[in-house]
Scaffold this motif. Sequence first.
Motif, mmCIF file in Angstrom:
data_model
loop_
_atom_site.group_PDB
_atom_site.id
_atom_site.type_symbol
_atom_site.label_atom_id
_atom_site.label_comp_id
_atom_site.label_asym_id
_atom_site.label_seq_id
_atom_site.Cartn_x
_atom_site.Cartn_y
_atom_site.Cartn_z
ATOM 1 N N ARG A 158 -16.019 20.024 -11.079
ATOM 2 C CA ARG A 158 -15.806 19.670 -10.428
ATOM 3 C C ARG A 158 -14.920 18.788 -10.643
ATOM 4 N N ALA A 159 -15.034 17.673 -11.428
ATOM 5 C CA ALA A 159 -14.126 16.676 -12.291
ATOM 6 C C ALA A 159 -13.573 16.801 -12.433
ATOM 7 N N GLU A 161 -12.107 15.021 -6.836
ATOM 8 C CA GLU A 161 -12.427 14.845 -5.612
ATOM 9 C C GLU A 161 -13.623 14.114 -5.749
ATOM 10 N N ASN A 192 -20.754 15.883 -15.131
ATOM 11 C CA ASN A 192 -20.205 16.382 -14.519
ATOM 12 C C ASN A 192 -20.132 17.910 -15.248
ATOM 13 N N THR A 211 -17.311 11.155 -10.046
ATOM 14 C CA THR A 211 -16.600 11.852 -9.564
ATOM 15 C C THR A 211 -17.298 13.215 -9.402
ATOM 16 N N GLY A 212 -17.019 13.559 -8.863
ATOM 17 C CA GLY A 212 -17.368 15.642 -8.021
ATOM 18 C C GLY A 212 -17.861 15.531 -8.557
ATOM 19 N N ALA A 258 -7.959 17.825 -7.864
ATOM 20 C CA ALA A 258 -8.523 17.819 -7.015
ATOM 21 C C ALA A 258 -8.687 19.576 -6.627
#
Length: 410
Positions: free
Chosen positions: A114-115, A368, A338, A32-33, A95
């Motif tokens: 970004r996660a 995302e 992340n 994720t991300g 997201a």
Amino acid sequence: MSRALFTAVSGLRNHQVWLDVIGNNIANANTTGYKSSSVVFNDILGQTITTGVAPTATKGGVNPIQVGLGMTFGSITPNFLQGSIQTTNRNTDMAIQGDGFFVLADGADRVYTRAGAFTLDANGNLVDSGTGFKVQGANGNITVNTGTQSVATATTKAFFKGNLDFSQPDGATFVATFNVLDSVGSSHTLTVTFTKNFAAAAGQWDWAATKAASDTAVSSLTTASGSITFGATGAITSGGSKNIGLVFAAGAGVTSPQTVNLDFGTAANTNPTTGVASPSTVTLSSQDGVQSGTLQSFAIGLDGAITAFFSNGKSSTVDTVQLANFANPAGLIKVGANQFRESATSGNAATGNPGTGGRGTIVAGALEQSNVDLAQEFSSMIIAERGFQANARTITTANQMLEELVNLKR
């Protein structure tokens, strides 16, 4: 020939690192991300045999003669292109559509990600589900406690609708009963008695408000009477509203006196009382008081605003999720899980509301996905393998040439 060996070794070593980068991208194809990384190679200028000669009036110039000693890394750069958005239907998942990073805190420490796989902990803090770092909002740590209470609001306005029968004889009455709320949300029953009094003025109805005899909390009402006048069309021409006061007994523990505006037909009343030849039906249409309630659910908007919804029908903004932008996101330092840290090359974090300052918007109930392009990675893997093989052949050839040179003495 020994120079060729060392040149080929640099090629082997660096193609191996490139394969490491490719392997890491592939391993994180479903992270994720995750943002993939790409490699840029530089050549190594090793030895200058001649520096070259400048042209003269009678003779042309001669270029320098240089022999390189292999290659090295120019950069390993993360690719921050948008990943696809996948719906999860978990209201704590978020997201980012566009640029920016979520801000996470571990005390005074700040990291960026970004996660948006977040969850609520036992204290109602919105946290990163993998590390427990707290998600940051405009007010600091974001807290959404399902036990949060929405305080009661006392009634200040009561709207009435319906009709008072024009055809009734003078002295006819109609009684309407309604409830209002005090400052702690307790309900009190009041009665309005309308009396037709056309003898005093054409179209006039007098009214008087009284409290329920059983309601010992309310000791009295003040300014509890008035009159309404209807015109030829049955619309109110005067007396459309008036304030009454509720005086509470000592020790009731509520705000006293409490003023309530009875609105029978002003511009604010979308369904006013009428006075036509039709049965009397006056009743309360609405009042603005609400009882206390508890937080039932919450939702996150595109602008990052977290709106809490309470059992009493009220809603309020709890906080606003913050996003951070950087002048050079590629300069951020990966720290695992992340997460990134700012560095001298990334610049300082510019934190603010989503949708402002070039920051993206929030997509709630979604995550995302990794932006790894597997087709591209497999193609790069083939190229890296071919490069590695070619450098290995250079070593083999240089070794054979050295062997031939040694054999000259035999």
